[in-house]
Design an enzyme around this catalytic site. Structure first.
Site, short mmCIF file in Angstrom:
data_model
loop_
_atom_site.label_atom_id
_atom_site.label_comp_id
_atom_site.label_asym_id
_atom_site.label_seq_id
_atom_site.Cartn_x
_atom_site.Cartn_y
_atom_site.Cartn_z
N CYS A 108 -6.40 7.08 5.15
CA CYS A 108 -5.82 7.45 6.35
C CYS A 108 -6.42 8.84 6.73
O CYS A 108 -6.35 9.88 5.85
CB CYS A 108 -4.29 7.60 5.80
N GLN A 132 0.93 -1.23 -0.11
CA GLN A 132 -0.09 0.09 0.03
C GLN A 132 0.81 1.34 0.07
O GLN A 132 1.86 1.25 0.61
CB GLN A 132 -0.81 -0.10 1.24
#
Length: 408
Positions: free
Chosen positions: A154, A123
């Site tokens: 995030c 990722q």
């Protein structure tokens, strides 16, 4: 990632050669050749061509159990534990693309793959099309992975204020350039992880999913919370269900609050292609076994201790058995124990199943070890670590990085 991370995860990788478990393809630090202007970036894309994604870039993991890319806690030793218990798909911790381009060894170590990880991705986090595309091109020729995922979930300020993570959901032009640019340079499928949106009552995912499909994403995972919500409310699986049609025919995975096989069954009824498991795996990594065998496992304290013992062995193997390796293993064990203490043994529950948002009451376990494992005190987590790794140094202090294990 476990979205409550307090800082970027640069330190959790191993100290070995960067790469995917294949030393001959290891990468020395590389000085990046940045695409410094918009014109250079568009020329780069034109040179690569704008053809449709090939059949080879599709990712077929429908129905498989996907362990989320968990910042700090989703290290290689922890992923090995989850693979043993039945995780089908694993993904490395969030890696910051600028750190990779600068050749930071600790960041490259986050991309390391264990041989047991048969379906494995990495990722990336970044805010700019040129650096994200250049990083994807670099990874494409240096490591062996089955897919690359873009972190658009995030929520932490450190990432968000720089325009990365969740912020990309409000930066459509940049988001599109990143997805299209990375898709053109990768020989493996490109996937994306998003949230419902940034603000609590402003859902964006249903509008972005058709665009992501058109931009070339092979699969999207939707975490059923906004950035503002963090963990204050349950994941919105009704909204995830509404988004399935918006994404079709691109597969949509759902993520949020899976802690039992009943939760997993209910989630699959929404029509998602599969489920990603995050905090549920931190609280009970044997959850993958429970889902596959459709049962509750009243696991004993000694069996749980054996899992922790295996983790420490994997950690010493990965980070080294010298003083530095022991303390690194200890710190990541303690981060995990800060989640594990929330598990309530099946044999002690008044009703099944345990819910992920419920605060466990103080209770006496069926033996000393079970009681110790239920403690919310860091001093008791340190005591467990000492059973496995020996005494801590006299000045040792531990504060969990993650806010995701808080109850507020």
């Amino acid at each position: 990632m476990a979205e409550g991370a307090a800082e970027a995860p640069a330190e959790s990788g191993g100290g070995g050669t960067p790469g995917a478990g294949q030393p001959e393809r290891g990468v020395a630090p590389i000085k990046p050749q940045y695409l410094t202007t918009k014109e250079q970036f568009h020329e780069f894309l034109e040179a690569k061509g704008q053809e449709e994604p090939s059949q080879e870039t599709k990712l077929d993991i429908s129905g498989k159990l996907y362990l989320a890319p968990l910042t700090t806690c989703g290290n290689l030793p922890f992923r090995r534990i989850c693979k043993r218990f039945g995780a089908d798909v694993t993904c490395g911790e969030m890696a910051v693309c600028t750190n990779l381009l600068q050749g930071q060894t600790s960041e490259w170590a986050l991309l390391k793959r264990h041989p047991c990880e048969d379906i494995f991705g990495v990722q990336l986090e970044g805010a700019f099309p040129d650096t994200m595309t250049k990083c994807a091109e670099l990874l494409n020729r240096t490591i062996e992975v089955d897919f690359v995922d873009i972190n658009v979930g995030c929520p932490i300020d450190l990432v968000y204020k720089k325009g990365g993570g969740c912020a990309l959901m409000n930066r459509s032009a940049k988001f599109q350039q990143i997805v299209r640019g990375m898709n053109q340079v990768l020989d493996v499928p490109l996937t994306v992880k998003i949230r419902t949106g940034v603000q609590e009552r402003v859902n964006l995912a249903h509008r972005l999913l058709p665009e992501l499909r058109d931009w070339g994403a092979a699969l999207v995972t939707l975490h059923g919370r906004s950035r503002e919500q963090r963990y204050t409310k349950l994941a919105d699986w009704r909204y995830i269900e509404q988004c399935v049609m918006a994404a079709s025919p691109m597969p949509l995975f759902g993520n949020g609050d899976i802690l039992s096989y009943e939760d997993a069954n209910q989630a699959m009824k929404t029509g998602v292609a599969g489920i990603m498991i995050a905090r549920g795996a931190l609280l009970k990594p044997w959850l993958f076994t429970e889902i596959k065998e459709q049962r509750h496992w009243d696991i004993s304290s000694s069996e749980r201790m054996d899992i922790l013992r295996d983790f420490t062995h994997y950690g010493l193997e990965h980070w080294g058995s010298d003083t530095q390796g022991v303390e690194k293993t200890r710190r990541f064990l303690l981060e995990w124990l800060s989640f594990l203490c929330r598990y309530v043994p099946v044999g002690l529950l008044e009703r099944l199943p345990q819910r992920i948002n419920e605060r466990p009451p103080y209770y006496m376990g069926r033996d000393y070890l079970e009681t110790l494992m239920a403690s919310q005190k860091a001093a008791d987590w340190i005591r467990i670590s000492e059973m496995l790794l020996g005494p801590v140094p006299p000045t040792f202090v531990f504060l969990p990085k993650h806010k995701a294990n808080a109850y507020k």
